[in-house]
Design an enzyme around this catalytic site. Sequence first.
Site, PDB file in Angstrom:
ATOM      1  N   LYS A 104       0.863  -1.183   0.000  1.00 52.92           N
ATOM      2  CA  LYS A 104       0.000   0.000   0.000  1.00 52.92           C
ATOM      3  C   LYS A 104       0.889   1.218   0.000  1.00 52.92           C
ATOM      4  O   LYS A 104       2.039   1.156   0.459  1.00 52.92           O
ATOM      5  CB  LYS A 104      -0.882   0.019   1.254  1.00 52.92           C
ATOM      6  CG  LYS A 104      -2.122   0.869   1.114  1.00 52.92           C
ATOM      7  CD  LYS A 104      -3.199   0.157   0.327  1.00 52.92           C
ATOM      8  CE  LYS A 104      -4.481   0.931   0.280  1.00 52.92           C
ATOM      9  NZ  LYS A 104      -5.582   0.084  -0.209  1.00 52.92           N
TER      10      LYS A 104
HETATM   11  P1  NAD Z   1     -13.452   7.680  -2.958  1.00 50.68           P
HETATM   12  O1  NAD Z   1     -12.423   8.722  -2.726  1.00 50.68           O
HETATM   13  O2  NAD Z   1     -13.978   7.446  -4.324  1.00 50.68           O
HETATM   14  O3  NAD Z   1     -14.740   7.952  -2.002  1.00 50.68           O
HETATM   15  C1  NAD Z   1     -14.619   8.145  -0.624  1.00 50.68           C
HETATM   16  C2  NAD Z   1     -15.982   8.568  -0.091  1.00 50.68           C
HETATM   17  O4  NAD Z   1     -15.884   8.725   1.341  1.00 50.68           O
HETATM   18  C3  NAD Z   1     -16.468   9.904  -0.626  1.00 50.68           C
HETATM   19  O5  NAD Z   1     -17.867   9.865  -0.810  1.00 50.68           O
HETATM   20  C4  NAD Z   1     -16.132  10.871   0.505  1.00 50.68           C
HETATM   21  O6  NAD Z   1     -16.954  12.027   0.512  1.00 50.68           O
HETATM   22  C5  NAD Z   1     -16.410   9.990   1.697  1.00 50.68           C
HETATM   23  N1  NAD Z   1     -15.781  10.475   2.927  1.00 50.68           N
HETATM   24  C6  NAD Z   1     -14.545  11.016   3.075  1.00 50.68           C
HETATM   25  N2  NAD Z   1     -14.375  11.403   4.352  1.00 50.68           N
HETATM   26  C7  NAD Z   1     -15.511  11.082   5.008  1.00 50.68           C
HETATM   27  C8  NAD Z   1     -15.958  11.223   6.338  1.00 50.68           C
HETATM   28  N3  NAD Z   1     -15.176  11.804   7.272  1.00 50.68           N
HETATM   29  N4  NAD Z   1     -17.188  10.767   6.652  1.00 50.68           N
HETATM   30  C9  NAD Z   1     -17.973  10.207   5.727  1.00 50.68           C
HETATM   31  N5  NAD Z   1     -17.616  10.039   4.446  1.00 50.68           N
HETATM   32  C10 NAD Z   1     -16.403  10.480   4.101  1.00 50.68           C
HETATM   33  O7  NAD Z   1     -12.832   6.341  -2.328  1.00 50.68           O
HETATM   34  P2  NAD Z   1     -13.236   4.833  -2.664  1.00 50.68           P
HETATM   35  O8  NAD Z   1     -12.354   4.348  -3.745  1.00 50.68           O
HETATM   36  O9  NAD Z   1     -14.720   4.723  -2.788  1.00 50.68           O
HETATM   37  O10 NAD Z   1     -12.742   4.099  -1.326  1.00 50.68           O
HETATM   38  C11 NAD Z   1     -13.567   4.051  -0.166  1.00 50.68           C
HETATM   39  C12 NAD Z   1     -13.008   2.989   0.777  1.00 50.68           C
HETATM   40  O11 NAD Z   1     -12.979   1.743   0.109  1.00 50.68           O
HETATM   41  C13 NAD Z   1     -11.564   3.240   1.260  1.00 50.68           C
HETATM   42  O12 NAD Z   1     -11.448   2.726   2.578  1.00 50.68           O
HETATM   43  C14 NAD Z   1     -10.741   2.394   0.308  1.00 50.68           C
HETATM   44  O13 NAD Z   1      -9.496   2.017   0.884  1.00 50.68           O
HETATM   45  C15 NAD Z   1     -11.669   1.204   0.148  1.00 50.68           C
HETATM   46  N6  NAD Z   1     -11.425   0.410  -1.070  1.00 50.68           N
HETATM   47  C16 NAD Z   1     -11.492   0.971  -2.307  1.00 50.68           C
HETATM   48  C17 NAD Z   1     -11.277   0.183  -3.426  1.00 50.68           C
HETATM   49  C18 NAD Z   1     -11.403   0.724  -4.821  1.00 50.68           C
HETATM   50  O14 NAD Z   1     -11.283  -0.065  -5.778  1.00 50.68           O
HETATM   51  N7  NAD Z   1     -11.678   2.002  -5.014  1.00 50.68           N
HETATM   52  C19 NAD Z   1     -10.955  -1.179  -3.281  1.00 50.68           C
HETATM   53  C20 NAD Z   1     -10.911  -1.722  -1.989  1.00 50.68           C
HETATM   54  C21 NAD Z   1     -11.152  -0.913  -0.890  1.00 50.68           C
END
Ligand code: NAD
Length: 412
Positions: A104
């Site tokens: 990561k």
């Molecule tokens: P993203 O940046 O597209 O979206 C993040 C979302 O969280 C946004 O809607 C943002 O407004 C919201 N957010 C941020 N701070 C916040 C808070 N304090 N309270 C509430 N909401 C808040 O990110 P993503 O790619 O959707 O990733 C989200 C989670 O999923 C992360 O933990 C990431 O590690 C995990 N993840 C993502 C992927 C992927 O393929 N994108 C894969 C596995 C895990």
Amino acid sequence: MTLSAYESTNQFIHRAMTALKLDDRYTTLLVTPSREIRVELAIELDNGTIGNFIGYRVQHDESRGPFKGGLRYHPEVEIDEVRSLASLMTWKTAVADVPFGGAKGGIQVDPSTLSRTELERLTRRFVDQLGTTIGPNEDIPAPDMNTNAQVMAWIFDQYSKRHGFSPAVVTGKPLSLHGSLGREAATGRGCYFAIREALKSDGRTVDQAKFAIQGFGNVGSWFAKFVAEAGGKVVAVSDAYGGIQNSAGLDIPGLLAHHRATGKVIGFAGSQPISNEELLTSECDVLVPAALGHVIHEKNAGLVRAKYVLEAANGPVTFEADEILNQRNVVCLPDIWVNGGGVTVSYFEWVQNTQNFKWTEEQVNAQLEKHVVDGYRAIRDMQADLKCSVRTAAFAVGVSRVKAATDARGLG
Ligand code: NAD
């Protein structure tokens, strides 16, 4: 005492190792990261001054294949959490049974304060500083919070300048630049398959369930779409600006359009405002943290009213909270299985890149479904053997597979 992110993850690993009756030598072999990289990223800002940022890459384990894991751009990126997330990737790739290890990385930066050209310069500098520690057979980054297909395209381009055409150095690229069909929706789609399977094994269905989702970014918004299409009721949603609820169910296609237009979920017609904290304890069957880590902790775990917590985000439940949820018979469906759809389709993208061959979206989605369903079968079998929680069983599946590869390689 509150555990750090890395300590919390290690407690989950130790619990699985104890259940598997592994001896102590595996704590040394499997827990600590293989390599940690910290780089200084000095770039010229648009106003002519110098911006100085810190970037990290933690490479946790590569016994099953090249390191693999996302890159996050966020002001709170720090080494302890990156270590924890790198470790989670090791167990996730093992549960998904894709031939990668775990890594990561991230840059401590608020990307909303940078222009597009500054962000591009920062990304290219990061690639240069990482040098040969990344590569198609070394370490393959992917998108995570605040990074997207464009950032991945810059990584591909910068790496290829020094090493020749190398699309397989990074996944989550745009479709126009050797990305895979189905990659953007993959994590949300995988989360949907996961809850469908978990509910099915309890004799329940998605269309009878109510969902509350924290985070409406890539993962949360695609997940909401798939749940709504399957007839599930999304009763609350939030993002960084606040949340909304409607106990009769939110109109998800309408909310997606509202979010596209305004960049927020608040202000959506036919909904009432709700805070992020209230969302976590709201009335629902399935609580879906899909934003930040450690949002369910020892202070609010006792207030969670859902029957299932579906970990779409990485590390959203602390070790202490997990114990409380277990005691209360709330089923925690762990990140290392639930959100593995992203890395699974990243693997398909890497396969297509290394073979210079394109799959159809149907092939991608069908193979993704198979990996999620097979992962759950392995976890259920392990759970039956060890008589433990779903999380401990998932870690035990991951640890067993990594241990088998480590043993077979030897230490020479
Ligand atoms: P993203 O940046 O597209 O979206 C993040 C979302 O969280 C946004 O809607 C943002 O407004 C919201 N957010 C941020 N701070 C916040 C808070 N304090 N309270 C509430 N909401 C808040 O990110 P993503 O790619 O959707 O990733 C989200 C989670 O999923 C992360 O933990 C990431 O590690 C995990 N993840 C993502 C992927 C992927 O393929 N994108 C894969 C596995 C895990």
